[in-house]
Every structure is written in structure tokens, then in C-alpha cells.
Write an enzyme that holds these catalytic residues in place. Structure first.
Site, short mmCIF file in Angstrom:
data_model
loop_
_atom_site.label_atom_id
_atom_site.label_comp_id
_atom_site.label_asym_id
_atom_site.label_seq_id
_atom_site.Cartn_x
_atom_site.Cartn_y
_atom_site.Cartn_z
N GLN A 110 1.47 74.34 45.79
CA GLN A 110 2.26 73.76 44.95
C GLN A 110 1.95 74.23 43.35
O GLN A 110 2.27 73.19 41.99
CB GLN A 110 2.53 72.16 44.38
CG GLN A 110 3.94 72.63 46.66
CD GLN A 110 4.78 71.69 46.99
OE1 GLN A 110 5.59 70.32 45.89
NE2 GLN A 110 3.45 70.14 47.44
N ASN A 111 0.10 73.62 43.64
CA ASN A 111 -0.64 73.85 42.27
C ASN A 111 -0.61 74.52 40.89
O ASN A 111 -1.48 76.04 41.75
CB ASN A 111 -2.04 73.23 42.69
CG ASN A 111 -2.27 71.64 43.40
OD1 ASN A 111 -0.86 71.27 43.48
ND2 ASN A 111 -2.70 71.20 43.65
N TYR A 118 1.91 72.83 28.57
CA TYR A 118 1.24 73.69 29.19
C TYR A 118 -0.12 73.93 27.86
O TYR A 118 -0.81 74.15 29.05
CB TYR A 118 1.66 75.02 29.59
CG TYR A 118 2.84 74.66 30.20
CD1 TYR A 118 2.85 73.99 31.56
CD2 TYR A 118 4.05 74.40 30.16
CE1 TYR A 118 3.40 73.87 32.38
CE2 TYR A 118 4.91 73.74 31.00
CZ TYR A 118 4.81 73.94 32.65
OH TYR A 118 5.43 73.25 33.14
N ASP A 166 -3.16 74.60 39.23
CA ASP A 166 -4.83 74.87 38.99
C ASP A 166 -5.44 75.91 39.81
O ASP A 166 -5.03 76.97 40.94
CB ASP A 166 -5.05 73.50 38.72
CG ASP A 166 -5.47 73.13 39.76
OD1 ASP A 166 -6.04 74.13 41.29
OD2 ASP A 166 -4.69 71.83 40.46
N HIS A 197 4.63 77.61 42.43
CA HIS A 197 4.92 77.15 41.83
C HIS A 197 4.15 77.84 40.53
O HIS A 197 4.53 77.53 39.30
CB HIS A 197 4.59 75.97 41.92
CG HIS A 197 5.41 74.59 41.92
ND1 HIS A 197 5.44 73.73 42.43
CD2 HIS A 197 7.13 75.55 43.34
CE1 HIS A 197 6.51 73.32 43.21
NE2 HIS A 197 7.01 74.45 43.49
N THR A 244 0.59 65.72 48.62
CA THR A 244 2.06 66.08 48.18
C THR A 244 3.12 65.08 48.66
O THR A 244 3.27 64.61 50.12
CB THR A 244 2.21 67.53 48.33
OG1 THR A 244 3.82 67.33 47.88
CG2 THR A 244 1.96 67.87 49.95
P1 OAD Z 1 3.16 64.30 43.53
O1 OAD Z 1 2.61 63.84 42.15
O2 OAD Z 1 4.95 64.21 43.62
O3 OAD Z 1 2.86 63.47 44.49
C1 OAD Z 1 0.83 63.27 44.53
C2 OAD Z 1 0.78 63.50 45.87
O4 OAD Z 1 -0.48 63.03 45.82
C3 OAD Z 1 1.20 61.32 46.64
O5 OAD Z 1 1.66 61.86 48.28
C4 OAD Z 1 0.37 60.65 46.39
O6 OAD Z 1 -0.28 59.58 47.26
C5 OAD Z 1 -1.55 61.64 46.56
N1 OAD Z 1 -2.74 61.71 46.47
C6 OAD Z 1 -2.94 60.84 45.33
N2 OAD Z 1 -4.15 60.77 45.34
C7 OAD Z 1 -4.73 61.77 46.19
C8 OAD Z 1 -5.98 62.24 46.51
N3 OAD Z 1 -7.24 61.41 45.97
N4 OAD Z 1 -6.10 62.94 47.69
C9 OAD Z 1 -4.78 63.19 48.12
N5 OAD Z 1 -3.75 62.61 48.52
C10 OAD Z 1 -3.89 61.89 46.39
O7 OAD Z 1 2.82 66.06 43.22
P2 OAD Z 1 3.98 67.01 44.64
O8 OAD Z 1 3.66 66.45 45.55
O9 OAD Z 1 1.93 68.20 44.68
O10 OAD Z 1 6.23 71.59 40.49
O11 OAD Z 1 4.55 67.44 43.54
C11 OAD Z 1 5.27 68.60 43.56
C12 OAD Z 1 5.79 69.01 42.13
O12 OAD Z 1 6.41 68.80 41.68
C13 OAD Z 1 4.43 69.92 41.38
O13 OAD Z 1 4.49 71.55 42.09
C14 OAD Z 1 5.34 69.64 40.14
C15 OAD Z 1 6.46 68.95 40.20
O14 OAD Z 1 7.37 69.39 39.59
C16 OAD Z 1 6.46 71.88 39.06
O15 OAD Z 1 5.93 71.73 38.28
C17 OAD Z 1 8.03 72.92 39.60
#
Ligand code: OAD
Length: 233
Positions: free
Chosen positions: A89-90, A56, A92, A107, A173
Site C-alpha cells: 500500500q506504500n 506530495y 515509497d 496506491h 498495516t
Molecule cells: P497505518 O498507519 O494505518 O498502519 C500502520 C501499521 O504499522 C499499524 O498497524 C502499526 O502498528 C504498524 N507499525 C508501526 N510501526 C511498525 C514497525 N516498526 N514495524 C511494523 N509495523 C509497524 O498504515 P497503512 O495500513 O499502511 O492510503 O495505511 C493504509 C493506507 O492508508 C495507506 O496506503 C494510505 C492511507 O490512507 C492512501 O494514501 C490511499
């Protein structure tokens, strides 16, 4: 009383991808070098605090090197026309740096640290946390992050906002992580729903989203034009 339409954005790692913040599950994503459970679970913290702090501390330093992209900026700009709520969920702070004023972090937040005893006692996370750095309550300082195995207290506020949405927009997401992914179930029947993602998940088939299959910035530009055409702006 704000009589404008309410637009709720539900964002994940993809909204920050074009800013240079790696997503979690795409190729090259953060998790590749690190097992999720080692660095983002309460079990991982209890097993190896040094490893978790190093992870982190690096994430926090990376924040100084990235800037909001056009997706964050258009979302913020829509506050001129709508009652905008961002649920992210970010961890940042790019939504805030782009100008969004109503952001719910499901989160946690990388710019804050907290006591190991209570997440309510936060402090600015403005330098690396080392083992032995204590909160005034005597406990080890830790990042203000919701790890796997911990509660997601902001879900209640977030689901209340989604229930009131006239327009609900999911961006970037994979809808893999619960309870956050359950938020898409809370929209009312007449709510318009959009999903911006180059590789959108079907969200379990629960919602009939209008899919904008592209990156976040281009997608937000298209959405803004769509809303304009539909006289939603
Ligand atoms: P993921 O990495 O699971 O999903 C990322 C999503 O972003 C995917 O659906 C990609 O297709 C999409 N993506 C990639 N590039 C992109 C772009 N340029 N524009 C738009 N979309 C794009 O991430 P999250 O769903 O956010 O939790 O993950 C959820 C949680 O999993 C996070 O908050 C974290 C992790 O475990 C914790 O740390 C508790």
C-alpha cells in the site's frame, strides 16, 4: 514455469517505519498535521491543488533521505528461495531499492507523476510539480497516487497473486483501508498466514494468522528462521 513456493507479502506503512517514513495512523503519523481528505482524496485535489502538490512534493523529497531497512532487505533476499510477490500500500520505492523485483503498488508510486486525465500516462516525478505544469495531453500534472474516491485498478492483479500464495505475510498495516484490506480474504485454505506488526489489528477476525508481534525488521528475521525450521526454505 516457476515451481518454487509462492510467498506473497502484503505491506503497509509499518514496513517503512524503521526507515523513518511516518505511518498514517500511529501517534505522530502523517495525518496528524493534515486531514486525509484534504491531501489524499480526489475531492481535496479538486478543492486545493496547491496544498496537495506541496504535500506530495515534500513526500517525494523525503524519499531521497530514507533507505530500505532490514525488513525490505530480507523480503528481497527471499527471492533466492521463493517465488516472491510484494503487494504494497506504500507509495515509497523502498522495496525496489532493497532488490525486490516483483512489486505491485496498490496506491500508486511517489517516483511517478501522471496526467490528470489518465493514470496510464506516467512520467518520472523527479522534480517538484507546480501549478501550471502540464502533461503533453494538456492537463495539469499530478502525483501518480491512488486517492480516496479513485479506483484501485491493481486490486485484480493483487487478488490473483494472493489466491496463488502458499505463504501469505502481512506486515505493518492497520487493515483500515479498503479495498486493499480485503486482500486477506483471498488466501486458499492451505495457505500459511503470518502477521508482523507491533500492534496487530485482528483483521476482522477473518484469518487465523500466526502473529509475530514486533517491528518489521525483527519480525522478518524471526519469520525467516521459522520458515527455515519448517523446512520452507
Ligand atoms: P497505518 O498507519 O494505518 O498502519 C500502520 C501499521 O504499522 C499499524 O498497524 C502499526 O502498528 C504498524 N507499525 C508501526 N510501526 C511498525 C514497525 N516498526 N514495524 C511494523 N509495523 C509497524 O498504515 P497503512 O495500513 O499502511 O492510503 O495505511 C493504509 C493506507 O492508508 C495507506 O496506503 C494510505 C492511507 O490512507 C492512501 O494514501 C490511499
Amino acid at each position: 514455469m516457476d515451481n518454487r513456493k509462492k510467498i506473497v507479502f502484503f505491506t503497509g506503512a509499518g514496513v517503512s517505519a524503521e526507515s523513518g517514513v511516518k505511518t498514517f495512523r500511529d501517534h505522530g503519523g502523517l495525518w496528524e498535521g493534515h486531514s486525509v481528505m484534504e491531501v489524499a482524496s480526489i475531492r481535496g485535489w479538486n478543492t486545493d491543488k496547491s496544498k496537495v502538490l506541496k504535500f506530495y512534493n515534500e513526500r517525494r523529497r523525503q524519499l531521497n533521505e530514507v533507505e530500505p531497512n532490514d525488513a525490505h532487505k530480507i523480503i528481497a533476499e527471499l527471492e533466492k528461495y521463493y517465488n516472491v510477490v510484494v503487494i504494497t500500500q506504500n507509495v515509497d520505492d523502498l522495496h525496489e531499492r532493497a532488490g525486490s523485483t516483483n512489486v505491485i503498488h496498490l496506491h500508486g508510486e511517489l517516483i511517478k507523476m501522471c496526467s490528470s486525465k489518465s493514470k496510464e500516462k506516467t512520467l518520472p516525478y523527479d522534480k517538484d510539480i507546480e501549478i501550471g505544469d502540464k502533461h503533453e495531453d494538456g492537463s495539469q500534472l499530478r502525483p501518480y497516487i491512488v486517492w480516496f474516491g479513485e479506483n484501485v485498478p491493481k486490486m485484480i492483479d493483487a487478488s490473483n497473486e494472493v489466491e496463488e500464495a502458499d505463504i501469505f505475510v502481512v506486515i505493518g498495516t492497520s487493515l483500515n483501508v479498503y479495498p486493499a484490506a480485503d486482500l486477506i480474504k483471498y488466501t486458499k485454505d492451505e495457505c500459511k498466514t503470518y502477521f508482523i506488526d507491533p500492534n496487530p489489528s485482528d483483521g476482522g477476525g477473518i484469518k487465523d494468522f500466526t502473529i509475530i508481534q514486533t517491528g518489521a525488521s525483527e519480525g522478518m528475521d524471526k519469520l525467516k528462521k521459522l520458515l527455515n525450521n519448517e523446512k520452507d526454505i
